[in-house]
Design a protein around this motif. Structure first.
Motif, PDB file in Angstrom:
ATOM      1  N   LEU A   1     -80.446  40.479  73.628  1.00 53.66           N
ATOM      2  CA  LEU A   1     -80.671  41.103  71.935  1.00 53.66           C
ATOM      3  C   LEU A   1     -81.489  42.249  71.788  1.00 53.66           C
ATOM      4  CD1 LEU A   1     -80.161  37.774  70.035  1.00 53.66           C
ATOM      5  CD2 LEU A   1     -78.613  39.580  70.273  1.00 53.66           C
ATOM      6  N   ALA A   2     -82.756  42.061  72.612  1.00 52.53           N
ATOM      7  CA  ALA A   2     -83.849  42.858  72.267  1.00 52.53           C
ATOM      8  C   ALA A   2     -83.510  44.302  72.813  1.00 52.53           C
ATOM      9  CB  ALA A   2     -85.391  42.229  72.866  1.00 52.53           C
ATOM     10  N   GLY A   3     -82.602  44.346  73.802  1.00 51.46           N
ATOM     11  CA  GLY A   3     -82.248  45.621  74.438  1.00 51.46           C
ATOM     12  C   GLY A   3     -81.080  46.241  73.981  1.00 51.46           C
ATOM     13  N   ASN A   4     -80.141  45.431  73.361  1.00 50.89           N
ATOM     14  CA  ASN A   4     -78.924  45.721  73.198  1.00 50.89           C
ATOM     15  C   ASN A   4     -78.606  45.936  71.495  1.00 50.89           C
ATOM     16  OD1 ASN A   4     -75.949  45.811  72.798  1.00 50.89           O
ATOM     17  ND2 ASN A   4     -75.542  44.746  74.569  1.00 50.89           N
ATOM     18  N   PRO A   5     -78.887  46.853  70.761  1.00 53.91           N
ATOM     19  CA  PRO A   5     -78.708  46.970  69.158  1.00 53.91           C
ATOM     20  C   PRO A   5     -77.494  46.557  68.615  1.00 53.91           C
ATOM     21  CG  PRO A   5     -79.962  48.907  70.070  1.00 53.91           C
ATOM     22  CD  PRO A   5     -79.388  48.147  71.393  1.00 53.91           C
ATOM     23  N   GLY A   6     -76.525  46.957  69.461  1.00 56.50           N
ATOM     24  CA  GLY A   6     -74.827  46.584  69.158  1.00 56.50           C
ATOM     25  C   GLY A   6     -74.722  45.204  69.183  1.00 56.50           C
ATOM     26  N   LEU A   7     -75.448  44.492  70.204  1.00 56.21           N
ATOM     27  CA  LEU A   7     -75.129  42.898  70.223  1.00 56.21           C
ATOM     28  C   LEU A   7     -75.844  42.433  69.104  1.00 56.21           C
ATOM     29  CD1 LEU A   7     -74.224  40.465  71.679  1.00 56.21           C
ATOM     30  CD2 LEU A   7     -76.074  40.578  73.089  1.00 56.21           C
ATOM     31  N   ASP A   8     -77.223  42.988  68.964  1.00 57.00           N
ATOM     32  CA  ASP A   8     -77.963  42.463  67.854  1.00 57.00           C
ATOM     33  C   ASP A   8     -77.426  42.486  66.410  1.00 57.00           C
ATOM     34  OD1 ASP A   8     -80.443  41.159  67.208  1.00 57.00           O
ATOM     35  OD2 ASP A   8     -80.944  42.910  66.093  1.00 57.00           O
ATOM     36  N   THR A   9     -76.751  43.771  66.086  1.00 56.03           N
ATOM     37  CA  THR A   9     -75.997  43.746  64.836  1.00 56.03           C
ATOM     38  C   THR A   9     -75.029  42.612  64.610  1.00 56.03           C
ATOM     39  OG1 THR A   9     -76.735  45.896  64.853  1.00 56.03           O
ATOM     40  CG2 THR A   9     -74.760  45.179  63.425  1.00 56.03           C
ATOM     41  N   ARG A  10     -74.167  42.404  65.998  1.00 53.17           N
ATOM     42  CA  ARG A  10     -72.945  41.424  65.664  1.00 53.17           C
ATOM     43  C   ARG A  10     -73.707  40.160  65.790  1.00 53.17           C
ATOM     44  NH1 ARG A  10     -70.963  44.476  69.525  1.00 53.17           N
ATOM     45  NH2 ARG A  10     -71.346  43.201  71.354  1.00 53.17           N
ATOM     46  N   PHE A  11     -74.884  39.889  66.419  1.00 51.28           N
ATOM     47  CA  PHE A  11     -75.322  38.639  66.172  1.00 51.28           C
ATOM     48  C   PHE A  11     -75.970  38.097  64.581  1.00 51.28           C
ATOM     49  CE2 PHE A  11     -79.430  36.185  66.206  1.00 51.28           C
ATOM     50  CZ  PHE A  11     -79.070  34.884  66.950  1.00 51.28           C
TER      51      PHE A  11
END
Lengths: 195, 195
Positions: A98-108
């Protein structure tokens, strides 16, 4: 196909563990192409997270009649799902991703986290309606006080977490949320100079 | 040599960022062998953690005269060091590594975490001596309520954390710790059936 991918992912996590899991294995056993998996999930971590955590809906909210009772019921439900061996293997990898993947973090944030915070919003609203809280409290802060500390205990500090500790977390969060409601809505003197 | 390795690690994190940092770069620039680095640290993550976080000693404890004041001062100190760009890059990688490396986790628990929990033990002891708390509270639980939630906010949930939020965390932790002291030491009725 979604269901098949997620079901196969769960089976393979049980059989080989999260570290040894690969997207290839899931594609082969589920009989789907890797491209189909990567259209849905950006990585192994997101696929595994979807299989083990996203999919589990929150149980319907059944109020217990008190803020403390509601928080205790909620944290017990989350403790069961957050402390499974699969979740304990997966969460640290997901945190790193999540820390390195802003797209994934947004979905999370927009799916999983938003659903969790909505449960707190409902509990707080009912406590305000009953007069237990002086006013509303940011559900994200309430979520952080209860489930944020539980996540730290399980996934960062690797503490043993038993029901006595979960019960203490609920009691402390109840007192903390009550204090924040007082600070923000009541008692301007205490808000200016809290004890 | 320890100092040189850690100093070089900090310089390189500033220059290239944590993800691009390698043990090779540190060895070359510090003029030491890789073997010397790996005798001290099991991995890049541990070396970087030592360079950016272990080394910073806690400031000497200066009591403010109240539980809330002490917790607020402590969480502000930690917020500054936990929210640096280097710490935010590093922590998720370290979390992932701690989960898969029991030796590293033991060192983390016995050094860094033990020092943090000792600060809470002292604050609690003084609050009990002043009569602010009904009795002692497990320092590990107090640590979890305050710094565990802060770590979740910064490293798991990736929330923006400002001083207003840090202040709310200190107020909530003060109320939570007070409630746990009551539960465990006072008021057996409330302990059996907390509100």
């Amino acid at each position: 196909m979604d269901h098949k991918i997620l079901q196969t992912t769960r089976e393979l996590i049980d059989e080989v563990g999260y570290p040894a899991l690969t997207v290839d294995q899931v594609a082969t056993r589920a009989g789907v192409g890797k491209a189909a998996i990567y259209r849905r999930y950006t990585s192994k971590a997101e696929m595994a997270f979807a299989a083990t955590m996203y999919e589990q809906q929150l149980p319907p909210f059944a109020g217990t009649g008190s803020l403390h009772g509601d928080l205790l019921a909620l944290v017990r439900t989350f403790h069961v799902r957050m402390a499974t061996p699969a979740a304990r293997q997966l969460a640290p990898a997901l945190i790193s991703e999540l820390a390195g993947n802003p797209g994934l973090d947004t979905r999370f944030q927009d799916t999983f986290l938003a659903a969790e915070q909505a449960a707190f919003a409902e509990i707080i609203e009912q406590a305000v309606a009953r007069g237990e809280l002086a006013g509303t409290v940011d559900p994200a802060m309430a979520h952080l006080l209860l489930l944020g500390s539980l996540a730290s205990a399980l996934y960062i500090l690797n503490l043993p977490v038993d029901d006595a500790m979960v019960t203490d977390l609920a009691a402390a969060a109840t007192a903390g949320i009550t204090a924040l409601a007082d600070r923000h809505h009541n008692d301007p003197e205490r808000a200016a100079e809290p004890r």
